[in-house]
Write an enzyme that holds these catalytic residues in place. Structure first.
Site, PDB file in Angstrom:
ATOM      1  N   TRP A 194      33.396  42.317  20.716  1.00 27.97           N
ATOM      2  CA  TRP A 194      32.973  42.238  19.323  1.00 27.97           C
ATOM      3  C   TRP A 194      31.787  41.301  19.091  1.00 27.97           C
ATOM      4  O   TRP A 194      31.229  41.271  18.001  1.00 27.97           O
ATOM      5  CB  TRP A 194      34.144  41.800  18.435  1.00 27.97           C
ATOM      6  CG  TRP A 194      34.934  40.612  18.931  1.00 27.97           C
ATOM      7  CD1 TRP A 194      36.167  40.645  19.510  1.00 27.97           C
ATOM      8  CD2 TRP A 194      34.554  39.229  18.876  1.00 27.97           C
ATOM      9  NE1 TRP A 194      36.580  39.372  19.831  1.00 27.97           N
ATOM     10  CE2 TRP A 194      35.612  38.482  19.449  1.00 27.97           C
ATOM     11  CE3 TRP A 194      33.443  38.551  18.394  1.00 27.97           C
ATOM     12  CZ2 TRP A 194      35.568  37.090  19.560  1.00 27.97           C
ATOM     13  CZ3 TRP A 194      33.400  37.161  18.501  1.00 27.97           C
ATOM     14  CH2 TRP A 194      34.457  36.458  19.076  1.00 27.97           C
ATOM     15  N   ASN A 195      31.369  40.541  20.097  1.00 29.72           N
ATOM     16  CA  ASN A 195      30.334  39.536  19.818  1.00 29.72           C
ATOM     17  C   ASN A 195      28.920  40.110  19.767  1.00 29.72           C
ATOM     18  O   ASN A 195      28.064  39.599  19.054  1.00 29.72           O
ATOM     19  CB  ASN A 195      30.413  38.379  20.819  1.00 29.72           C
ATOM     20  CG  ASN A 195      30.271  38.816  22.260  1.00 29.72           C
ATOM     21  OD1 ASN A 195      30.535  39.964  22.607  1.00 29.72           O
ATOM     22  ND2 ASN A 195      29.855  37.905  23.112  1.00 29.72           N
ATOM     23  N   CYS A 241      29.282  34.719  25.921  1.00 35.30           N
ATOM     24  CA  CYS A 241      30.002  34.441  27.171  1.00 35.30           C
ATOM     25  C   CYS A 241      29.263  33.440  28.051  1.00 35.30           C
ATOM     26  O   CYS A 241      29.885  32.764  28.881  1.00 35.30           O
ATOM     27  CB  CYS A 241      30.265  35.729  27.937  1.00 35.30           C
ATOM     28  SG  CYS A 241      28.776  36.669  28.322  1.00 35.30           S
ATOM     29  N   SER A 261      37.610  39.894  27.333  1.00 36.82           N
ATOM     30  CA  SER A 261      38.352  38.735  27.818  1.00 36.82           C
ATOM     31  C   SER A 261      38.886  38.957  29.222  1.00 36.82           C
ATOM     32  O   SER A 261      39.054  40.100  29.678  1.00 36.82           O
ATOM     33  CB  SER A 261      39.520  38.431  26.878  1.00 36.82           C
ATOM     34  OG  SER A 261      40.513  39.444  26.979  1.00 36.82           O
ATOM     35  N   GLU A 297      38.282  28.564  27.620  1.00 39.43           N
ATOM     36  CA  GLU A 297      37.124  29.071  26.880  1.00 39.43           C
ATOM     37  C   GLU A 297      37.353  28.905  25.381  1.00 39.43           C
ATOM     38  O   GLU A 297      38.322  29.409  24.823  1.00 39.43           O
ATOM     39  CB  GLU A 297      36.877  30.535  27.213  1.00 39.43           C
ATOM     40  CG  GLU A 297      35.599  31.083  26.608  1.00 39.43           C
ATOM     41  CD  GLU A 297      35.323  32.517  27.018  1.00 39.43           C
ATOM     42  OE1 GLU A 297      34.134  32.885  27.082  1.00 39.43           O
ATOM     43  OE2 GLU A 297      36.281  33.261  27.293  1.00 39.43           O
ATOM     44  N   GLU A 313      32.766  42.463  32.807  1.00 42.16           N
ATOM     45  CA  GLU A 313      32.146  41.189  32.446  1.00 42.16           C
ATOM     46  C   GLU A 313      33.125  40.479  31.531  1.00 42.16           C
ATOM     47  O   GLU A 313      33.378  40.915  30.403  1.00 42.16           O
ATOM     48  CB  GLU A 313      30.812  41.384  31.721  1.00 42.16           C
ATOM     49  CG  GLU A 313      30.086  40.062  31.515  1.00 42.16           C
ATOM     50  CD  GLU A 313      29.269  40.002  30.229  1.00 42.16           C
ATOM     51  OE1 GLU A 313      28.880  38.895  29.840  1.00 42.16           O
ATOM     52  OE2 GLU A 313      29.040  41.054  29.621  1.00 42.16           O
ATOM     53  N   LEU A 314      33.667  39.352  32.019  1.00 44.90           N
ATOM     54  CA  LEU A 314      34.786  38.711  31.341  1.00 44.90           C
ATOM     55  C   LEU A 314      34.394  37.328  30.815  1.00 44.90           C
ATOM     56  O   LEU A 314      33.235  37.068  30.542  1.00 44.90           O
ATOM     57  CB  LEU A 314      35.975  38.653  32.299  1.00 44.90           C
ATOM     58  CG  LEU A 314      36.355  40.003  32.928  1.00 44.90           C
ATOM     59  CD1 LEU A 314      37.496  39.843  33.905  1.00 44.90           C
ATOM     60  CD2 LEU A 314      36.689  41.029  31.856  1.00 44.90           C
TER      61      LEU A 314
END
Length: 489
Positions: free
Chosen positions: A159-160, A292, A237, A392, A258-259
């Site tokens: 969502w970012n 991230c 996530s 995080e 990509e976490l």
């Protein structure tokens, strides 16, 4: 926008884009999309079910033979046309991103620009799909290694950066010859629907690009488990990444993730402090810290720690917070759930001994009565086991720890399960040369803030992911290799 988005009730987006058409969902349940700046419902989207996921994957599977048979330069032409359409529609799309995600409008305009760049770079790869001819051990024989599209690609986005992440995956997948199914996060689904509308307008063949909406645990899971899904590319996530790996395991699907990240920001005694402070502020507070690669924890040499923290705190105080459609530095957090997560981590950090240098915290009065607002918060810790160092935060909160030298900074920086990004500010050539070998991260920023280049390779190590995006290496991930032993003797 499409007829669906131009309906008499603009808050009722009850269709999904499947097989080149806007289709009603299998069931009528809806999800409300909220503006995080004022908590108003700006849209209602379909809460999709497994049958909707099946329809999208089936459409992509049917479209694959025809799409993959086209010359790559033709596929690239349509991707370029989509980039042009997005660029021409920047103002509307940026406003859409701001309304659903909350980032300041100037940053949303930058996100749309990034989406255009991702698509155009992917289109440039059309004439760079290469193979190899390898010398054989046998007479009258050559070994040919060719690249082929993988098949049906499922893209799951966070969502970012809803528009940029969709384009980052869509462009290379299509140019490589794959077909695509997108599930935008249910918090920010409107950007994906808008991109689908533009793809339809520029004439992308039906079934090549499909967009479904709904929840990851339902629609996303079915997309991952569907027997005709060949590759899953996901940004999100670490928890979600683990779930996807488990769901994809039985069919041995290709998974690229990509976490999360917990980027260390190391500042040595010989650093350019002005540059370091400026970069630290940008890398922490862009998109309200919802990046991230953000500066998540700072390791400061004892000799400059006081000076750095004084400047950093003052710069953090000076940031403006407010209506993201205006000229502000920080907009709201994306949701109340995310605000609660930040509060919980900060409270545990303080209970564990963190000293508050700047008490920002949740804002809820006056103009901040509605919306999800968190002001910059700066803390100092003495224990690297602090939750502020290990977990995080993904918001405008950062902890600092003093170190005696480079070796200690590297040791503490590597004391994490994450391995996405790291920062180092120093003028020492030996440290600069040694940093890529010493820091266990897939992406390192030396004497600069964050922001990866489209021709680079954005990859995480450890719990930060599998595979990567961007550049030639990222593009190659959307192709599979085939070896032919060509014997004419």
């Amino acid at each position: 926008m499409s007829a669906k988005l131009q309906s008499d009730d603009p808050t009722n987006l009850s269709q999904m884009y499947i097989d080149g058409a806007w289709l009603e969902a299998s069931e009528a349940s809806l999800i409300e999309v909220e503006n995080p700046a004022n908590e108003q419902v700006i849209a209602r989207i379909t809460d999709g079910v497994a049958q909707d996921a099946d329809a999208a994957v089936d459409a992509a599977k049917r479209a694959f033979p025809g799409w993959s048979a086209r010359p790559a330069i033709e596929r690239a032409g349509l991707v370029s046309a989509l980039a042009d359409a997005i660029e021409a529609d920047t103002a509307r799309l940026a406003a859409l991103v701001t309304s659903e995600q909350g980032k300041p409008i100037d940053q949303a305009i930058g996100e749309i620009g990034a989406a255009v760049t991702f698509l155009r770079y992917a289109a440039e790869q059309a004439r760079r799909i290469q193979g190899d001819i390898v010398t054989s051990d046998n007479l009258s024989e050559e070994i040919h290694i060719r690249r082929h599209p993988v098949g049906v690609v499922v893209g799951l986005t966070a969502w970012n950066y809803p528009a940029a992440l969709a384009a980052r995956k869509l462009g290379p997948a299509l140019v490589a010859g794959n077909t695509f199914v997108l599930l935008s996060h249910e918090i920010t689904p409107l950007s994906g629907l808008a991109i689908a509308e533009l793809a339809h307008q520029i004439g992308l063949p039906k079934g090549v690009f499909n967009v479904v909406t709904g929840r990851g645990q339902v629609v996303g899971r079915r997309l991952v488990e569907h027997p005709e899904t060949d590759l899953i590319t996901m940004t999100g996530s670490t928890r979600a990444g683990r779930d996807i790996c488990r769901a994809a395991a039985d069919e041995l699907k290709v998974v690229r993730l990509e976490l999360g990240g917990k980027a260390p920001f190391i500042v040595m005694e010989d650093a350019d402090l002005d540059a370091a402070v400026s970069a630290a502020v940008t890398a922490r507070y862009t998109n309200c810290g919802q990046v991230c690669t953000c500066n998540e924890r700072m390791y400061l040499h004892d000799a400059i720690a006081d000076a750095f923290l004084d400047r950093f705190v003052q710069a953090s105080k000076a940031l403006s917070i407010g209506d993201p459609m205006g000229k502000v530095d920080l907009g709201p957090k994306v949701s109340g759930v995310e605000v609660a997560k930040i509060e919980e981590i900060v409270n545990r950090g303080i209970a564990a001994g963190a000293e508050v240098l700047l008490k920002g915290g949740t804002l809820s009065e006056g103009s901040y009565e509605k919306g999800h607002w968190v002001a910059p918060t700066v803390l100092e810790v003495t224990d690297n086991a602090s939750p502020l160092i290990q977990e995080e935060v993904f918001g405008p909160v950062v902890a600092a720890k003093r170190v005696s030298g480079f070796d200690e900074a590297v040791q503490l920086a590597n004391d994490t399960a994450f391995g996405l990004s790291a920062y180092l500010f120093t003028q020492n050539a030996k440290r600069i040369a040694h940093a890529p070998y010493a820091l266990n991260f897939g992406e390192i920023y030396l004497n600069r803030s964050n922001g990866e280049a489209v021709q680079g390779f954005h990859t995480g190590w450890g719990h930060s992911g599998l595979g990567g995006e961007d550049g030639q290496y990222g593009f190659d991930a959307y192709l599979k290799k085939q070896t032919t032993y060509l014997n004419w003797g």
